[in-house]
Scaffold this motif. Structure first.
Motif, PDB file in Angstrom:
ATOM      1  N   ILE A 145       0.749  -0.953   0.080  1.00 50.09           N
ATOM      2  CA  ILE A 145       0.021   0.026  -0.030  1.00 50.09           C
ATOM      3  C   ILE A 145       0.833   1.327   0.006  1.00 50.09           C
ATOM      4  N   THR A 146       0.776   2.219  -0.848  1.00 48.32           N
ATOM      5  CA  THR A 146       1.570   3.206  -1.238  1.00 48.32           C
ATOM      6  C   THR A 146       0.636   4.375  -0.639  1.00 48.32           C
ATOM      7  N   VAL A 147       1.251   5.109   0.308  1.00 51.11           N
ATOM      8  CA  VAL A 147       0.817   6.520   0.819  1.00 51.11           C
ATOM      9  C   VAL A 147       1.600   7.615   0.664  1.00 51.11           C
ATOM     10  N   PRO A 148       1.400   8.844   0.075  1.00 55.81           N
ATOM     11  CA  PRO A 148       2.278   9.738  -0.090  1.00 55.81           C
ATOM     12  C   PRO A 148       2.945   9.827   1.325  1.00 55.81           C
ATOM     13  N   GLY A 149       4.286   9.901   1.329  1.00 50.96           N
ATOM     14  CA  GLY A 149       5.147  10.401   2.505  1.00 50.96           C
ATOM     15  C   GLY A 149       5.128   9.465   3.556  1.00 50.96           C
ATOM     16  N   VAL A 150       4.765   8.357   3.196  1.00 50.82           N
ATOM     17  CA  VAL A 150       4.743   7.053   4.049  1.00 50.82           C
ATOM     18  C   VAL A 150       5.256   5.891   3.456  1.00 50.82           C
ATOM     19  N   ALA A 151       6.498   5.163   3.969  1.00 47.25           N
ATOM     20  CA  ALA A 151       7.063   3.892   3.513  1.00 47.25           C
ATOM     21  C   ALA A 151       6.031   2.953   3.333  1.00 47.25           C
ATOM     22  N   SER A 152       6.019   2.157   2.034  1.00 46.41           N
ATOM     23  CA  SER A 152       5.112   1.149   1.876  1.00 46.41           C
ATOM     24  C   SER A 152       5.622   0.074   2.670  1.00 46.41           C
ATOM     25  N   ALA A 153       4.508  -1.087   2.735  1.00 43.63           N
ATOM     26  CA  ALA A 153       4.962  -2.174   3.557  1.00 43.63           C
ATOM     27  C   ALA A 153       6.093  -3.309   3.018  1.00 43.63           C
ATOM     28  N   THR A 154       6.350  -2.783   1.592  1.00 47.08           N
ATOM     29  CA  THR A 154       7.335  -3.511   1.013  1.00 47.08           C
ATOM     30  C   THR A 154       8.611  -2.565   0.702  1.00 47.08           C
ATOM     31  N   ASP A 155       8.552  -1.397   1.534  1.00 51.09           N
ATOM     32  CA  ASP A 155       9.827  -0.476   1.299  1.00 51.09           C
ATOM     33  C   ASP A 155      10.814  -1.255   2.049  1.00 51.09           C
ATOM     34  N   ARG A 156      12.039  -1.803   1.511  1.00 49.19           N
ATOM     35  CA  ARG A 156      13.109  -2.286   2.177  1.00 49.19           C
ATOM     36  C   ARG A 156      14.038  -1.222   2.665  1.00 49.19           C
ATOM     37  N   SER A 157      13.651  -0.144   2.751  1.00 45.01           N
ATOM     38  CA  SER A 157      14.628   0.867   3.374  1.00 45.01           C
ATOM     39  C   SER A 157      14.251   0.994   4.982  1.00 45.01           C
ATOM     40  N   THR A 158      13.196   0.430   5.315  1.00 48.96           N
ATOM     41  CA  THR A 158      12.750   0.644   6.782  1.00 48.96           C
ATOM     42  C   THR A 158      12.040  -0.638   7.237  1.00 48.96           C
ATOM     43  N   TRP A 159      12.573  -1.145   8.214  1.00 50.01           N
ATOM     44  CA  TRP A 159      12.008  -2.423   8.923  1.00 50.01           C
ATOM     45  C   TRP A 159      11.685  -2.132  10.281  1.00 50.01           C
ATOM     46  N   ASP A 160      10.515  -2.515  10.733  1.00 55.04           N
ATOM     47  CA  ASP A 160      10.151  -2.475  12.175  1.00 55.04           C
ATOM     48  C   ASP A 160      10.600  -3.720  12.916  1.00 55.04           C
ATOM     49  N   ARG A 161      10.404  -3.614  14.163  1.00 58.72           N
ATOM     50  CA  ARG A 161      11.072  -4.779  14.917  1.00 58.72           C
ATOM     51  C   ARG A 161      10.573  -6.096  14.644  1.00 58.72           C
ATOM     52  N   ALA A 162      11.536  -7.101  14.751  1.00 58.57           N
ATOM     53  CA  ALA A 162      11.273  -8.352  14.489  1.00 58.57           C
ATOM     54  C   ALA A 162      10.582  -9.002  15.782  1.00 58.57           C
ATOM     55  N   GLU A 163       9.652 -10.066  15.752  1.00 55.21           N
ATOM     56  CA  GLU A 163       8.669 -10.689  16.732  1.00 55.21           C
ATOM     57  C   GLU A 163       9.330 -11.910  17.239  1.00 55.21           C
ATOM     58  N   LEU A 164       9.472 -12.315  18.340  1.00 58.23           N
ATOM     59  CA  LEU A 164       9.846 -13.684  18.909  1.00 58.23           C
ATOM     60  C   LEU A 164       8.608 -14.501  18.500  1.00 58.23           C
ATOM     61  N   LEU A 165       8.940 -15.569  17.973  1.00 53.02           N
ATOM     62  CA  LEU A 165       7.852 -16.622  17.600  1.00 53.02           C
ATOM     63  C   LEU A 165       7.714 -17.839  18.393  1.00 53.02           C
TER      64      LEU A 165
END
Length: 401
Positions: free
Chosen positions: A18-38
């Motif tokens: 999903i692309t929103v102006p000014g917001v990194a998309s979910a597939t933008d590889r320049s920003t990754w949020d926290r990994a989660e312990l599974l």
């Protein structure tokens, strides 16, 4: 080696583009949020190969974290490389033993086979193979006359397996590449890295060492087509800029280096890498760490590194995909809090389970490291993480066992 039933490793979740102006998309590889312990499991520190030979006689009998050497058997410890098997088990490489050439002559080099049981949070040792040189491929004297390889002969730190089931292992004493068959027998002479010599290398003669001790091949990726290895040095070669590490290219069929190489730049010159594996033909997952443990552990990260060199500076481009000191744990997996940390001095194992799930293991440096609980020897912990994005990995990497 034994068989274990397949253990579920989690389900990949597709990211929405999903692309929103000014917001990194979910597939933008320049920003990754926290990994989660599974998932979480652990192998107790004091786990030994049943009926094996004594070890630790060169440690002087000095207690460390409440553990008193020597030991009646060989410890199952020091995991410095991991491979996924088709039955849900894993092959893990124990490193050179007790930390250096001088104290590890009675530690037998070995590939262990383990099976994590995430339901109980335990890890079963299913068997393994001891590394040997029965045909005299090593051109210098070995510690043992029976040519069983020890931690005084090689410091094995990285591992890859080709389609024929044979193993390629990266060493730090040469540094050398070592090729073993499925039974752990050395198939050919160690392959030296041209122009690079560690202090422990017995073939260098009067040539000065230009690589510090224990700074050889800590990571080694294999290309998706299985034709090429990419061994990564842990330390900087003398004369190179501080904090830069050489990533070399090795042609398996030719049994020779191609002469191509790239540079990985550490966040700080005092850091080190712990592992390197392929995501596709150009990208690698690389563990970078500081030397701290417990309260002093600060930098324990996994980067996605790209050799296509977007900035044309001769270095791999790096994107942080998991901060191992800041892992989300909303379900309190393993009985830990909502933020999980992996505060070990050496973290040397990462493997891709699916396009959004990885497993990470520590090297517990038995009996010396105590990053989890002060004064207690670290267990070998086995954690499974869900990443913020899919890796878009080569399908051959995802199928590789």
């Amino acid at each position: 080696m034994g068989i274990v039933k397949r253990v579920g490793m989690g389900v990949a979740v597709a990211a929405l583009a999903i692309t929103v102006p000014g917001v990194a998309s979910a597939t933008d590889r320049s920003t990754w949020d926290r990994a989660e312990l599974l998932k979480f499991a652990a192998l107790p520190a004091e786990t030994f190969v049943p009926g094996s030979e004594p070890s630790g006689s060169l440690l002087g009998g000095t207690p460390s974290n409440g553990v008193v050497p020597p030991f009646a058997d060989q410890p199952v410890q020091g995991f410095s490389g991991v491979l996924r098997n088709s039955d849900g088990s894993f092959d893990v490489l124990s490193d050179n033993g007790f930390g250096n050439k001088g104290n590890s002559a009675d530690f037998l080099l070995r590939i262990q086979r383990v099976g994590p049981d995430f339901g109980s949070g335990t890890v079963d040792v299913l068997g393994g193979i001891t590394l040997t040189d029965p045909d005299g491929k090593v051109p210098f004297p070995l510690t043992r006359p029976d040519r069983v390889l020890t931690g005084a002969d090689f410091d094995v730190e990285s591992i890859s397996r080709t389609a024929d089931g044979t193993y390629w292992i990266g060493d730090e004493f040469g540094p050398w590449l070592l090729h073993f068959d499925r039974a752990g027998r050395l198939l050919s002479a160690p392959v030296a890295l041209p122009g690079v010599f560690a202090p422990e290398n017995p073939t260098r003669g009067e040539t000065p060492a230009n690589l510090n001790s224990s700074k050889g091949f800590e990571g080694m990726a294999q290309s998706p087509d299985g034709r090429t290895l990419y061994p990564l040095l842990e330390g900087t070669v003398a004369g190179d800029p501080a904090g830069t590490l050489r990533l070399h290219e090795f042609d398996i069929a030719a049994n020779a280096y191609t002469g191509r190489r790239w540079t990985y730049l550490l966040d700080a010159p005092g850091n080190a890498i712990g592992d390197a594996i392929a995501v596709d033909k150009d990208r690698f997952l690389i563990i970078e760490r500081d030397n701290g443990e417990g309260a002093t552990a600060k930098v324990k990260k996994i980067y996605l590194a790209d050799r296509r060199d977007r900035n044309r500076d001769g270095q791999l481009d790096k994107t942080l995909v998991a901060d191992l000191m800041d892992i989300a744990n909303p379900k309190r997996v393993g009985g830990f809090g909502r933020t999980f940390t992996f505060p070990f001095q050496t973290i040397e194992d990462v493997v891709i389970l699916d396009d959004r799930t990885i497993a990470v293991l520590n090297d517990n440096n038995f009996p010396f490291s105590n990053g989890r609980v002060p004064g207690q020897p670290d267990d070998n912990e086995f954690i499974v993480l869900t990443l913020d994005h899919e890796l878009d990995a080569d399908k051959r990497v995802l199928r590789r066992h």
